[in-house]
Scaffold this motif. Structure first.
Motif, PDB file in Angstrom:
ATOM      1  N   GLY A 336       0.784  -1.226   0.000  1.00 47.81           N
ATOM      2  CA  GLY A 336       0.000   0.000   0.000  1.00 47.81           C
ATOM      3  C   GLY A 336       0.814   1.273   0.000  1.00 47.81           C
ATOM      4  N   VAL A 337       2.115   1.177  -0.245  1.00 43.95           N
ATOM      5  CA  VAL A 337       2.968   2.363  -0.266  1.00 43.95           C
ATOM      6  C   VAL A 337       2.871   3.018  -1.644  1.00 43.95           C
ATOM      7  CG1 VAL A 337       5.328   3.235  -0.051  1.00 43.95           C
ATOM      8  CG2 VAL A 337       4.550   1.325   1.385  1.00 43.95           C
ATOM      9  N   PRO A 338       2.581   4.319  -1.712  1.00 36.95           N
ATOM     10  CA  PRO A 338       2.487   4.991  -3.015  1.00 36.95           C
ATOM     11  C   PRO A 338       3.849   5.054  -3.710  1.00 36.95           C
ATOM     12  CG  PRO A 338       2.334   6.601  -1.238  1.00 36.95           C
ATOM     13  CD  PRO A 338       2.297   5.254  -0.592  1.00 36.95           C
ATOM     14  N   GLY A 364      -6.631  -8.472 -11.278  1.00 37.48           N
ATOM     15  CA  GLY A 364      -7.995  -8.675 -11.754  1.00 37.48           C
ATOM     16  C   GLY A 364      -8.881  -7.465 -11.564  1.00 37.48           C
ATOM     17  N   GLN A 365      -8.346  -6.419 -10.941  1.00 39.40           N
ATOM     18  CA  GLN A 365      -9.089  -5.193 -10.679  1.00 39.40           C
ATOM     19  C   GLN A 365      -8.629  -4.107 -11.667  1.00 39.40           C
ATOM     20  OE1 GLN A 365     -11.598  -5.158  -8.604  1.00 39.40           O
ATOM     21  NE2 GLN A 365     -11.190  -7.285  -7.961  1.00 39.40           N
ATOM     22  N   PRO A 366      -9.351  -2.999 -11.738  1.00 43.67           N
ATOM     23  CA  PRO A 366      -9.032  -2.005 -12.770  1.00 43.67           C
ATOM     24  C   PRO A 366      -7.708  -1.277 -12.538  1.00 43.67           C
ATOM     25  CG  PRO A 366     -10.780  -1.205 -11.320  1.00 43.67           C
ATOM     26  CD  PRO A 366     -10.564  -2.640 -10.981  1.00 43.67           C
ATOM     27  N   LEU A 367      -7.063  -0.937 -13.646  1.00 42.99           N
ATOM     28  CA  LEU A 367      -5.947   0.010 -13.669  1.00 42.99           C
ATOM     29  C   LEU A 367      -6.459   1.236 -14.408  1.00 42.99           C
ATOM     30  CD1 LEU A 367      -3.009   1.019 -13.472  1.00 42.99           C
ATOM     31  CD2 LEU A 367      -2.529  -0.261 -15.573  1.00 42.99           C
ATOM     32  N   VAL A 368      -6.599   2.338 -13.704  1.00 43.49           N
ATOM     33  CA  VAL A 368      -7.148   3.570 -14.275  1.00 43.49           C
ATOM     34  C   VAL A 368      -6.008   4.574 -14.433  1.00 43.49           C
ATOM     35  CG1 VAL A 368      -8.769   5.474 -13.980  1.00 43.49           C
ATOM     36  CG2 VAL A 368      -9.409   3.152 -13.273  1.00 43.49           C
ATOM     37  N   SER A 369      -5.731   4.966 -15.677  1.00 39.88           N
ATOM     38  CA  SER A 369      -4.649   5.905 -15.963  1.00 39.88           C
ATOM     39  C   SER A 369      -5.222   7.281 -16.268  1.00 39.88           C
ATOM     40  CB  SER A 369      -3.820   5.417 -17.160  1.00 39.88           C
ATOM     41  OG  SER A 369      -3.228   4.161 -16.879  1.00 39.88           O
ATOM     42  N   VAL A 370      -4.612   8.316 -15.695  1.00 40.41           N
ATOM     43  CA  VAL A 370      -5.050   9.691 -15.898  1.00 40.41           C
ATOM     44  C   VAL A 370      -3.828  10.527 -16.260  1.00 40.41           C
ATOM     45  CG1 VAL A 370      -6.248  11.677 -14.918  1.00 40.41           C
ATOM     46  CG2 VAL A 370      -6.789   9.366 -14.099  1.00 40.41           C
ATOM     47  N   ASN A 371      -3.862  11.188 -17.403  1.00 35.05           N
ATOM     48  CA  ASN A 371      -2.793  12.120 -17.748  1.00 35.05           C
ATOM     49  C   ASN A 371      -3.234  13.514 -17.330  1.00 35.05           C
ATOM     50  OD1 ASN A 371      -1.020  13.961 -19.162  1.00 35.05           O
ATOM     51  ND2 ASN A 371      -0.348  12.209 -20.378  1.00 35.05           N
ATOM     52  N   CYS A 372      -2.662  14.007 -16.245  1.00 32.47           N
ATOM     53  CA  CYS A 372      -3.107  15.283 -15.677  1.00 32.47           C
ATOM     54  C   CYS A 372      -2.830  16.450 -16.607  1.00 32.47           C
ATOM     55  CB  CYS A 372      -2.425  15.518 -14.330  1.00 32.47           C
ATOM     56  SG  CYS A 372      -2.770  14.234 -13.105  1.00 32.47           S
ATOM     57  N   ALA A 407     -11.319   3.409 -10.009  1.00 33.85           N
ATOM     58  CA  ALA A 407     -10.121   2.637  -9.657  1.00 33.85           C
ATOM     59  C   ALA A 407     -10.270   1.898  -8.336  1.00 33.85           C
ATOM     60  CB  ALA A 407      -8.909   3.572  -9.600  1.00 33.85           C
ATOM     61  N   ASP A 408     -11.443   1.955  -7.718  1.00 33.24           N
ATOM     62  CA  ASP A 408     -11.656   1.309  -6.426  1.00 33.24           C
ATOM     63  C   ASP A 408     -11.286  -0.169  -6.500  1.00 33.24           C
ATOM     64  OD1 ASP A 408     -12.505   1.193  -3.738  1.00 33.24           O
ATOM     65  OD2 ASP A 408     -14.447   0.382  -4.362  1.00 33.24           O
ATOM     66  N   LYS A 409     -10.545  -0.635  -5.509  1.00 27.38           N
ATOM     67  CA  LYS A 409     -10.028  -2.011  -5.401  1.00 27.38           C
ATOM     68  C   LYS A 409      -8.878  -2.266  -6.376  1.00 27.38           C
ATOM     69  CE  LYS A 409     -13.128  -3.354  -2.374  1.00 27.38           C
ATOM     70  NZ  LYS A 409     -13.920  -2.103  -2.304  1.00 27.38           N
ATOM     71  N   GLY A 410      -8.518  -1.256  -7.169  1.00 28.88           N
ATOM     72  CA  GLY A 410      -7.446  -1.432  -8.145  1.00 28.88           C
ATOM     73  C   GLY A 410      -6.336  -0.417  -7.948  1.00 28.88           C
ATOM     74  N   ILE A 411      -5.736   0.019  -9.072  1.00 30.46           N
ATOM     75  CA  ILE A 411      -4.594   0.935  -9.056  1.00 30.46           C
ATOM     76  C   ILE A 411      -4.950   2.188  -9.835  1.00 30.46           C
ATOM     77  CG2 ILE A 411      -2.191   1.267  -9.781  1.00 30.46           C
ATOM     78  CD1 ILE A 411      -1.737  -1.707  -9.369  1.00 30.46           C
ATOM     79  N   LEU A 412      -4.649   3.334  -9.251  1.00 27.45           N
ATOM     80  CA  LEU A 412      -4.835   4.624  -9.915  1.00 27.45           C
ATOM     81  C   LEU A 412      -3.464   5.143 -10.326  1.00 27.45           C
ATOM     82  CD1 LEU A 412      -6.702   7.071 -10.673  1.00 27.45           C
ATOM     83  CD2 LEU A 412      -6.145   8.001  -8.409  1.00 27.45           C
ATOM     84  N   PHE A 413      -3.298   5.422 -11.621  1.00 24.67           N
ATOM     85  CA  PHE A 413      -2.023   5.937 -12.138  1.00 24.67           C
ATOM     86  C   PHE A 413      -2.215   7.375 -12.581  1.00 24.67           C
ATOM     87  CE2 PHE A 413       0.884   6.135 -16.026  1.00 24.67           C
ATOM     88  CZ  PHE A 413       1.958   6.620 -15.274  1.00 24.67           C
ATOM     89  N   LEU A 414      -1.537   8.302 -11.898  1.00 17.30           N
ATOM     90  CA  LEU A 414      -1.610   9.721 -12.219  1.00 17.30           C
ATOM     91  C   LEU A 414      -0.321  10.128 -12.933  1.00 17.30           C
ATOM     92  CD1 LEU A 414      -3.134  11.146  -8.906  1.00 17.30           C
ATOM     93  CD2 LEU A 414      -4.326  10.541 -11.037  1.00 17.30           C
ATOM     94  N   VAL A 453      -0.038   5.135  -7.975  1.00 17.93           N
ATOM     95  CA  VAL A 453       1.241   5.281  -8.657  1.00 17.93           C
ATOM     96  C   VAL A 453       1.190   6.601  -9.409  1.00 17.93           C
ATOM     97  CG1 VAL A 453       2.879   4.313 -10.305  1.00 17.93           C
ATOM     98  CG2 VAL A 453       1.456   2.784  -8.937  1.00 17.93           C
ATOM     99  N   SER A 454       2.205   7.419  -9.215  1.00 17.34           N
ATOM    100  CA  SER A 454       2.285   8.710  -9.908  1.00 17.34           C
ATOM    101  C   SER A 454       3.547   8.741 -10.752  1.00 17.34           C
ATOM    102  CB  SER A 454       2.297   9.872  -8.905  1.00 17.34           C
ATOM    103  OG  SER A 454       1.221   9.783  -8.001  1.00 17.34           O
TER     104      SER A 454
END
Length: 632
Positions: A336-338, A364-372, A407-414, A453-454
């Motif tokens: 859980g470390v960013p 098996g959970q979503p990977l949501v990528s966001v380009n800020c 991205a709940d239960k998965g990974i958020l990539f900023l 993950v950023s």
């Protein structure tokens, strides 16, 4: 929430507008004259602004139906004098008796309508949003208006796009939408007017978001002089670019830009040392295709790439630095470390994130990528945090879930997190601290379980020093910082090149590249890193068209840099003097030279770099001969 200096500046803008209204002799109970155009006058108005209207209605608005459908709002296009040209959308945002003021011919100039988004945007030549009680006239205090100006190729104000709504929330979303719309119209006007005869360079922070409407646009001529640019280009380069020369904007020289492969990503560095990605489109006349050899049937194209999942084996082939980055990041992310991934543009940050996701317990959970950097600042909050179903009065869609909740239960990539607006940074910090998200327009706190993950391609410390990035957020996202090395420093460069070629080669092509091509690729400095390498290999494979990739199949700009590093004593691959056309009556020395030039140029299939090498002359000399021959 806006920073204090922005709020102060905004209040000053509204106060200045009210003072102008008082100077015009207006009072708060004033009611402007409504529009009363007959059909003939309306047709004449539309005829006068045909280009602006058609660009807006047929080339821009259809692409934003999904945004507009989420809000009950009325879009108005006005000319440079604040006269309404046409409207689209939901007229129910206002009472029926107000409709004449939203019809063609109505004036929203401050001298007639007081403080309002259209008239005030024209006065300050900038986007603005005017809240209900900020309108000078009581007549308009039941609405919220947002507007952004449109400039033509000469930077003259030609119109304004605005949105009127009775909604309370989320107004930042509406202003962001209007800014996107106005810039899209501005971009289309530039391309429509100049694209046929000028080079068009599209710019953004990374190659991934070049096709975003939120990109910079520069039009320039053969000499490199900038003929036109949009406002985003000025923002990216940190200075006005209109009338400047490319050589004063970028460290790369003009020929490197002009000779770059058409529609292939280009890595550029500004004179202020900011790295950008670009995409060059040549004038129609320059892009006119030459004769192509006839084939009885097209060669088979490569099969579809293997499964989209990415594993650690896909990001390194023996480089210990990359292996260490992937190993450390994978271990701490599971706890859980960013993670903060640093590195130059194109080093493979997003590929590493996909590999981390693919090997984690959350695969098996979503990977949501966001380009800020690809989202206008006003849209970031509603895109990330979502908004309530009632946030837009009468909205057809049931609010927005938001990317964080997706991205709940998965990974958020900023990605490009350094470009996130300060207001969104504050909300993100609360989400990371409390593990709860509050949609815009709601008071409900919704639990979320995400791993973060950023990524950034520029030091966040510089952004902190300038006040553009919160130090407390930096320490929250920087649990482990890993830095991916640039391609030029990787020890597994040869194997990486071989794997990329294997992935993109045509069926029937040799399984490996020849020694000369491999040496050229392996010794290149690769300022654009892996992304640039992939594009170069894809171009070479396409030009070879099923045959073995040779050195001259590489793009001209790449070959030009390659030749600069070669020893000047290297002999030509073949003797150009052995090539002759049909004997001429006047076989003097100049005719021989020009004949040889033409034959070698044809033998090299129009590849200027290769032809110059075979003739043992500079490319400038070859270009001069080809102009004399009427070839280029």
């Amino acid at each position: 929430m806006k920073p204090q200096h922005e709020r102060t500046e905004y209040r000053s803008t509204i106060a200045d507008s009210w003072n102008r209204c008082l100077g015009y002799g207006l009072h708060h109970d004033h009611e402007p004259e409504p529009a009363n155009l007959d059909d003939q006058a309306r047709e004449a108005l539309e005829h006068d602004y045909e280009a602006l209207l058609s660009t807006t209605e047929t080339e821009v608005l259809p692409y934003y139906d999904n945004i507009m459908s989420n809000s009950r709002c009325l879009i108005l296009l006005a000319d440079s004098e604040a006269q309404v040209l046409k409207g689209w959308g939901d007229r129910r945002v206002t009472e029926s008796y107000r409709h004449p003021w939203f019809s063609a011919g109505a004036s929203w100039h401050e001298r007639h309508a007081g403080t309002n988004a259209i008239g005030t945007s024209i006065a300050i030549r900038s986007p603005i949003q005017v809240q209900r009680n900020e309108h000078f006239l009581k007549l308009n205090r039941g609405i919220i208006s947002s507007a952004a100006p449109i400039f033509d190729t000469d930077r003259a104000l030609v119109g304004v796009l605005s949105a009127f709504s009775d909604a309370y929330l989320p107004q930042a979303h509406t202003l962001g939408m209007v800014r996107l719309l106005s810039q899209s119209v501005e971009n289309r006007l530039i391309v429509r007017q100049l694209g046929g005869d000028h080079f068009i360079l599209t710019l953004n922070t990374t190659a991934d978001n070049i096709d975003s409407p939120w990109s910079g646009l520069i039009a320039f001529d053969q000499t490199g002089r900038v003929i036109a640019s949009n406002q985003r280009a000025d923002q990216l380069l940190g200075e006005p670019v209109f009338g400047r020369n490319l050589s004063s904007l970028f460290t790369e020289n003009r020929s490197q830009v002009l000779n770059h492969s058409h529609n292939a990503p280009l890595q550029l560095t500004t004179t202020k040392r900011v790295r950008l990605s670009g995409l060059l489109k040549r004038p129609v006349s320059v892009c006119a295709p030459g004769p192509k050899p006839l084939r009885s049937a097209p060669r088979p194209r490569p099969s579809e790439p293997r499964q989209s999942g990415v594993s650690p084996g896909d990001i390194e082939y023996g480089d210990p630095r990359v292996r260490r980055c992937a190993s450390q990041a994978g271990k701490v992310l599971e706890r859980g470390v960013p993670i903060l991934i640093c590195g130059e543009t194109g080093v493979g940050k997003e590929v590493m994130v996909k590999a981390l996701h693919g090997t984690s317990k959350r695969r098996g959970q979503p990977l949501v990528s966001v380009n800020c950097a690809a989202i206008p600042p006003e849209l970031v909050e509603s895109e990330l945090f979502g908004y309530e179903a009632g946030a837009f009065t009468g909205a057809r869609a049931q609010g927005s879930l938001g990317l964080i909740r997706k991205a709940d239960k998965g990974i958020l990539f900023l990605d490009e997190i350094g470009e996130m607006p300060l207001a969104a940074q504050s909300r993100l910090l609360r989400v990371l601290q409390e593990r709860e998200v509050t949609p815009v327009g709601s008071t409900e706190r919704i639990p979320v379980d995400i791993l973060l993950v950023s990524a950034t391609n520029r030091p966040l410390s510089d952004r902190i020093d300038s006040g553009d990035f919160r130090a407390d957020l930096y320490y929250r996202i920087n649990g482990l910082c890993v830095e991916l090395p640039p391609l030029r420093e990787r020890m597994d460069r040869r194997e990486l090149i071989r794997r990329i070629y294997q992935e993109h080669r045509d069926d029937g092509q040799p399984a490996s590249l020849n020694t000369e091509v491999m040496a050229a690729l392996e010794n290149h400095p690769w300022p654009g890193n892996i992304r640039q390498l992939v594009n170069i290999v894809r171009v070479a494979v396409a030009i070879a068209d099923g045959d073995e990739v040779q050195l001259w199949h590489l793009p001209e700009d790449f070959l030009a840099e390659y030749e600069d590093r070669k020893e000047t004593t290297q002999k030509p691959v073949f003797d150009a003097s052995s090539f002759r056309e049909t004997p001429q009556a006047n076989d003097n020395s100049r005719n021989d030279t020009m004949n040889q030039t033409l034959v070698v140029y044809q033998q090299c299939m129009g590849n200027v770099s290769r032809a110059a090498r075979e003739l043992a002359v500079s490319r400038n000399t070859l270009y001069k001969r080809l102009r004399d021959l009427g070839v280029r």
